[in-house]
Design a protein around this motif. Structure first.
Motif, PDB file in Angstrom:
ATOM      1  N   VAL A 208       0.659  -1.133   0.072  1.00  0.00           N
ATOM      2  CA  VAL A 208       0.049  -0.245   0.064  1.00  0.00           C
ATOM      3  C   VAL A 208       0.773   1.463   0.032  1.00  0.00           C
ATOM      4  CG1 VAL A 208      -1.620   1.158   1.262  1.00  0.00           C
ATOM      5  CG2 VAL A 208      -2.164  -1.067   0.917  1.00  0.00           C
ATOM      6  N   ASP A 209       1.924   1.010   0.907  1.00  0.00           N
ATOM      7  CA  ASP A 209       2.616   2.377   1.031  1.00  0.00           C
ATOM      8  C   ASP A 209       3.585   2.659  -0.171  1.00  0.00           C
ATOM      9  OD1 ASP A 209       4.126   4.551   2.279  1.00  0.00           O
ATOM     10  OD2 ASP A 209       5.864   3.064   2.774  1.00  0.00           O
ATOM     11  N   SER A 210       4.066   1.681  -0.954  1.00  0.00           N
ATOM     12  CA  SER A 210       4.802   1.710  -2.297  1.00  0.00           C
ATOM     13  C   SER A 210       4.118   2.310  -3.287  1.00  0.00           C
ATOM     14  CB  SER A 210       5.540   0.358  -2.494  1.00  0.00           C
ATOM     15  OG  SER A 210       4.787  -0.783  -2.805  1.00  0.00           O
ATOM     16  N   ASN A 211       2.662   1.661  -3.290  1.00  0.00           N
ATOM     17  CA  ASN A 211       1.983   2.186  -4.434  1.00  0.00           C
ATOM     18  C   ASN A 211       1.273   3.643  -4.077  1.00  0.00           C
ATOM     19  OD1 ASN A 211       2.211  -0.161  -6.020  1.00  0.00           O
ATOM     20  ND2 ASN A 211       0.437  -1.140  -4.881  1.00  0.00           N
ATOM     21  N   ASP A 212       1.522   4.443  -2.968  1.00  0.00           N
ATOM     22  CA  ASP A 212       1.220   5.589  -2.611  1.00  0.00           C
ATOM     23  C   ASP A 212      -0.436   5.587  -2.482  1.00  0.00           C
ATOM     24  OD1 ASP A 212       1.814   8.317  -1.913  1.00  0.00           O
ATOM     25  OD2 ASP A 212       1.406   9.086  -4.073  1.00  0.00           O
ATOM     26  N   ALA A 213      -1.042   4.622  -2.120  1.00  0.00           N
ATOM     27  CA  ALA A 213      -2.389   4.548  -1.971  1.00  0.00           C
ATOM     28  C   ALA A 213      -2.725   4.777  -0.427  1.00  0.00           C
ATOM     29  CB  ALA A 213      -2.556   2.804  -2.158  1.00  0.00           C
ATOM     30  N   PHE A 214      -3.904   4.693  -0.286  1.00  0.00           N
ATOM     31  CA  PHE A 214      -4.573   5.040   1.279  1.00  0.00           C
ATOM     32  C   PHE A 214      -5.064   3.889   1.652  1.00  0.00           C
ATOM     33  CE2 PHE A 214      -4.448   9.270  -0.960  1.00  0.00           C
ATOM     34  CZ  PHE A 214      -4.202  10.248   0.247  1.00  0.00           C
ATOM     35  N   LEU A 215      -4.881   3.719   3.254  1.00  0.00           N
ATOM     36  CA  LEU A 215      -5.462   2.517   3.680  1.00  0.00           C
ATOM     37  C   LEU A 215      -6.258   3.071   4.957  1.00  0.00           C
ATOM     38  CD1 LEU A 215      -5.904  -0.459   4.143  1.00  0.00           C
ATOM     39  CD2 LEU A 215      -3.599  -0.327   5.304  1.00  0.00           C
ATOM     40  N   TYR A 216      -7.427   2.720   4.909  1.00  0.00           N
ATOM     41  CA  TYR A 216      -8.137   2.675   6.387  1.00  0.00           C
ATOM     42  C   TYR A 216      -8.640   1.344   6.806  1.00  0.00           C
ATOM     43  CZ  TYR A 216     -12.436   3.249   9.368  1.00  0.00           C
ATOM     44  OH  TYR A 216     -13.152   3.110  10.450  1.00  0.00           O
ATOM     45  N   LEU A 217      -8.489   0.962   8.207  1.00  0.00           N
ATOM     46  CA  LEU A 217      -8.665   0.149   9.074  1.00  0.00           C
ATOM     47  C   LEU A 217      -9.723   0.180  10.067  1.00  0.00           C
ATOM     48  CD1 LEU A 217      -4.863  -1.605   9.438  1.00  0.00           C
ATOM     49  CD2 LEU A 217      -6.784  -2.361   7.876  1.00  0.00           C
ATOM     50  N   GLY A 218     -10.840  -0.466   9.814  1.00  0.00           N
ATOM     51  CA  GLY A 218     -11.763  -0.173  10.919  1.00  0.00           C
ATOM     52  C   GLY A 218     -11.846  -1.431  11.694  1.00  0.00           C
ATOM     53  N   ILE A 219     -11.233  -1.665  12.788  1.00  0.00           N
ATOM     54  CA  ILE A 219     -11.182  -2.634  13.481  1.00  0.00           C
ATOM     55  C   ILE A 219     -12.141  -2.723  14.793  1.00  0.00           C
ATOM     56  CG2 ILE A 219      -9.756  -4.577  14.506  1.00  0.00           C
ATOM     57  CD1 ILE A 219      -9.139  -3.810  11.592  1.00  0.00           C
ATOM     58  N   GLY A 220     -13.054  -3.346  15.054  1.00  0.00           N
ATOM     59  CA  GLY A 220     -13.605  -3.589  16.181  1.00  0.00           C
ATOM     60  C   GLY A 220     -14.525  -2.295  16.299  1.00  0.00           C
ATOM     61  N   LYS A 221     -14.999  -1.757  15.478  1.00  0.00           N
ATOM     62  CA  LYS A 221     -15.720  -0.419  15.437  1.00  0.00           C
ATOM     63  C   LYS A 221     -17.322  -0.908  15.090  1.00  0.00           C
ATOM     64  CE  LYS A 221     -12.125   3.010  14.999  1.00  0.00           C
ATOM     65  NZ  LYS A 221     -11.967   4.263  14.101  1.00  0.00           N
ATOM     66  N   SER A 222     -18.168   0.014  15.336  1.00  0.00           N
ATOM     67  CA  SER A 222     -19.607   0.155  15.054  1.00  0.00           C
ATOM     68  C   SER A 222     -19.880   0.204  13.894  1.00  0.00           C
ATOM     69  CB  SER A 222     -20.564   0.702  16.072  1.00  0.00           C
ATOM     70  OG  SER A 222     -20.368   1.809  15.779  1.00  0.00           O
ATOM     71  N   GLU A 223     -20.585  -0.230  13.067  1.00  0.00           N
ATOM     72  CA  GLU A 223     -21.020   0.405  11.596  1.00  0.00           C
ATOM     73  C   GLU A 223     -21.049   1.952  11.769  1.00  0.00           C
ATOM     74  OE1 GLU A 223     -24.855  -0.880  13.719  1.00  0.00           O
ATOM     75  OE2 GLU A 223     -22.857  -1.616  13.650  1.00  0.00           O
TER      76      GLU A 223
END
Length: 692
Positions: A208-223
């Motif tokens: 993800v980092d090398s492709n200059d992309a954005f990553l969001y991680l929603g772990i253990g959160k409500s909808e």
């Protein structure tokens, strides 16, 4: 002899079982060794990219039901909490590979149709409306001329992954396509914890980092939390993060299904409330006009005393349920400070109730005309006015006293704060979550002024009966109770939970307003705000439903008159001069910005991927101004326009045709956008002082 054979058979069977047990133990030992190494490697990678995840899962303790098992082929599996059986087959790698390939062949794509924006009326001559009409026509033309694009291109704007499980699918998904914005959601923290022993997160994060992309991680959160995060990120990095998305659900789950349903219901919110170029210019013009009038600017740097903060205040909007509460409000009016929202004031005055503060939000001159025509002058002389800095300068002249708050995400507001920063004055706080409804403005004012006990009346944010959309005492109805003026409805009608009833009807505009109130109250929870919802309308999370019959106002040694005077004299002050703000308009810098923006978009492209890269580069160029104190004004001037156009252009680019045939239509729409950008500097100079 038979007995001997039986014994031999039992011994052989036992030996086989022992061999199987030994093999199983060996597999588990080998797996445990490799899994622990993988866990350590993954955590160190998260320490670099997501330190908050590293801190949380370094010493994480999963549920007692947590059961990570090893298949006969040495691969990992896990017992699903909901079903009580393994989540994967005996060969999860092949199983997931088939799942990924099937999703690539038949992708679920989130698309947006912009063809309905054509033919918008333009009575005020906004160039934004002309832009949207022209681009909307091209979108409609493309929709008629080309087949829908249902394929998964090599480069796509966004990927939404619902469910991590053990993460077998993650590398395959991320590596199979070049993706600009990646969103990975896992409501079960135990599953994410398990994936740290199995998935190659180090490789994923580095990719993800090398492709200059954005990553969001929603772990253990409500909808709701995940939706809010992605919504706010779409505003912080651009609407390209959600405009066109590949949706991938990894495993069946009631929690994941609930999240997807929440996302579908609220998806419209991503594409509303952007503001636009003309609107930003009007905000600056009105701000400058109000500065020339030496306006009273809200000052909340000094907290109010406890006895003042605890004095009860009532916010009244003109929802249908207000009609049933008039007698209650008559009984309360001398014991509470009344903040009345726009048309609610017309209803109250008819019933002999004079608001202490009238709240108005709509910034155009129409607000002046409405107040002049529907609130008699002798009544206005008894009322104070609360508005934002972007209100038309003529409005304040109708009232004996007017207080102003700074509206967020406005060029005019930033210019005031920048002038305060440059001149080393205290920075005025933004009136948070103060739109899109005037009820949002009123509630924001009450919270920022420091009041702790708030009662909501007629703040319905919806209606039970479609024919009864406002208080029948408001200007919307004639004397016989028949509709005289139809209210503006924005977006599709939908049902949401009610405050005293199961559901109420609302539209997308009011739904956003309801959500904004919830966000505001959540942000003020630590300040001890008690908000009682006495309205028979939408449920507002963070409020306490309260039938007005049960309201009890404790005796207070202070009178409401003392509270009102304290607010006017101590919570507002003029700390900004017109002469300090006007030089910060910086026409030269804006002209240079527009020149570079158009040059980026004019770069050669031979396919869909090139075009998307150029568009994304232009968006990122705009967002590079967001973190600048000096040039944030440029970002705020153009943010809304870029959000609207990039959303439409991405949808146009990906919704129709193949990699090359779409370019004829895309470039046609792009040309309209580039011409707008190139004409913007001159338009800025001519219109920055024009109040509308």
């Amino acid at each position: 002899m038979t007995n001997n054979k039986s014994v031999e058979s039992q011994i052989e069977s036992l030996a086989n079982k022992i061999d199987i047990a030994v093999e199983k133990k060996q597999r588990e030992e080998i797996f445990a060794l490799n899994a622990n190494l993988k866990f350590e490697e993954n955590l160190l990678s998260f320490k670099q990219y997501f330190p908050e995840i590293f801190e949380k899962f370094l010493s994480y303790i999963p549920d007692d039901r947590f059961n990570l098992i090893v298949n006969d082929n040495g691969t990992a599996n896990i017992i699903d909490y909901e079903t009580g059986v393994p989540m994967y087959s005996d060969d999860p790698v092949s199983q997931v590979l088939n799942q990924v390939n099937e999703n690539i062949k038949n992708p679920i794509l989130g698309k947006t149709d912009h063809s309905s924006i054509t033919g918008m009326g333009n009575p005020l001559g906004f160039i934004h409306v002309d832009l949207m009409n022209n681009m909307g026509e091209i979108f409609s033309e493309t929709k008629k001329s080309l087949k829908p694009n249902d394929n998964l291109d090599n480069k796509i704007p966004s990927l939404m992954i619902f469910g991590i499980g053990l993460g077998y699918h993650l590398s395959q998904l991320i590596e199979t396509r070049n993706i600009g914005f990646i969103n990975i959601i896992e409501p079960n923290e135990d599953l994410f914890f398990a994936s740290l022993f199995v998935a190659d997160w180090k490789k994923i994060l580095e990719s993800v980092d090398s492709n200059d992309a954005f990553l969001y991680l929603g772990i253990g959160k409500s909808e709701e939390e995940v939706f809010r995060d992605i919504y706010e990120r779409s505003r912080s990095v651009g609407i390209a993060s959600v405009s066109y998305a590949w949706f991938y659900q990894h495993y069946p789950s009631s929690k994941v299904n609930k999240w997807i349903e929440e996302f579908k219901i609220n998806f419209h919110q991503f594409f509303t409330g952007f503001g636009f170029f003309d609107d930003a210019l009007i905000g600056i013009a009105h701000t400058l006009g109000n500065l020339e009038n030496k306006f009273n600017l809200m000052n909340t740097h000094e907290s109010i005393t406890k006895d003042i903060a605890n004095f009860p205040v009532v916010i009244i909007a003109s929802g249908p349920s207000l009609d049933q509460e008039i007698e209650c409000l008559k009984a309360l009016q001398d014991k509470v400070v009344i903040f009345s929202c726009n048309s609610a004031s017309t209803a109250l005055v008819k019933k002999g109730i004079i608001p202490d503060f009238h709240i108005a939000l709509e910034r155009t001159e129409a607000t002046h005309d409405f107040l002049r025509d529907f609130l008699p002058e002798e009544v206005r002389k008894k009322i104070n006015l609360l508005v934002t800095n972007v209100m038309h300068p003529k409005v304040a002249s109708l009232f004996p006293w007017t207080g102003f708050g700074l509206k967020g995400n406005e060029s005019g507001s930033h210019l005031i704060q920048l002038s305060q920063f440059v001149n080393r004055k205290p920075i005025t706080e933004i009136l948070s979550f103060c739109n899109p409804l005037v009820g949002n403005t009123a509630l924001s004012y009450v919270c920022h002024l420091g009041f702790k006990n708030v009662y909501l009346f007629g703040v319905d944010n919806g209606y039970i009966d479609e024919q009864h959309h406002h208080s029948k005492s408001s200007f919307y109805y004639n004397e016989s109770g028949k509709t005289k003026y139809q209210p503006l409805k924005i977006g599709k009608q939908r049902e949401i939970p009610g405050n005293f009833v199961e559901t109420v009807l609302t539209d997308e505009f009011m739904s956003v307003g309801n959500t904004q109130m919830e966000k505001l109250l959540e942000s003020f929870k630590k300040h001890g705000v008690n908000c009682y919802n006495c309205s028979n309308g939408a449920k507002i999370k963070g409020t306490i439903p309260l039938d007005s019959d049960y309201i009890y106002i404790e005796p207070n040694k202070l009178s409401k008159k003392q509270i009102i005077e304290h607010v006017k004299e101590n919570c507002f002050s003029s700390r900004c001069a017109f002469e300090d703000v006007e030089p910060l308009l910086d026409f030269k810098a804006f002209s240079g910005f527009c020149k570079t923006m158009s040059e980026i978009l004019k770069q050669k492209s031979v396919n869909r991927t090139n075009s998307f890269d150029n568009l994304l580069e232009s968006v990122r160029y705009l967002y590079s101004f967001k973190g600048s104190k000096r040039y944030l004004n440029i970002f705020l001037l153009f943010e809304g326009e870029v959000l609207y156009t990039s959303s439409l252009l991405i949808s146009l680019l990906y919704n129709f045709g193949d990699e090359t045939e779409i370019l004829i239509y895309y470039n046609k729409a792009l040309k309209v956008w580039i011409e707008f950008i190139e004409n913007a500097p001159e338009y800025y100079k001519k219109n920055v002082r024009l109040c509308k």
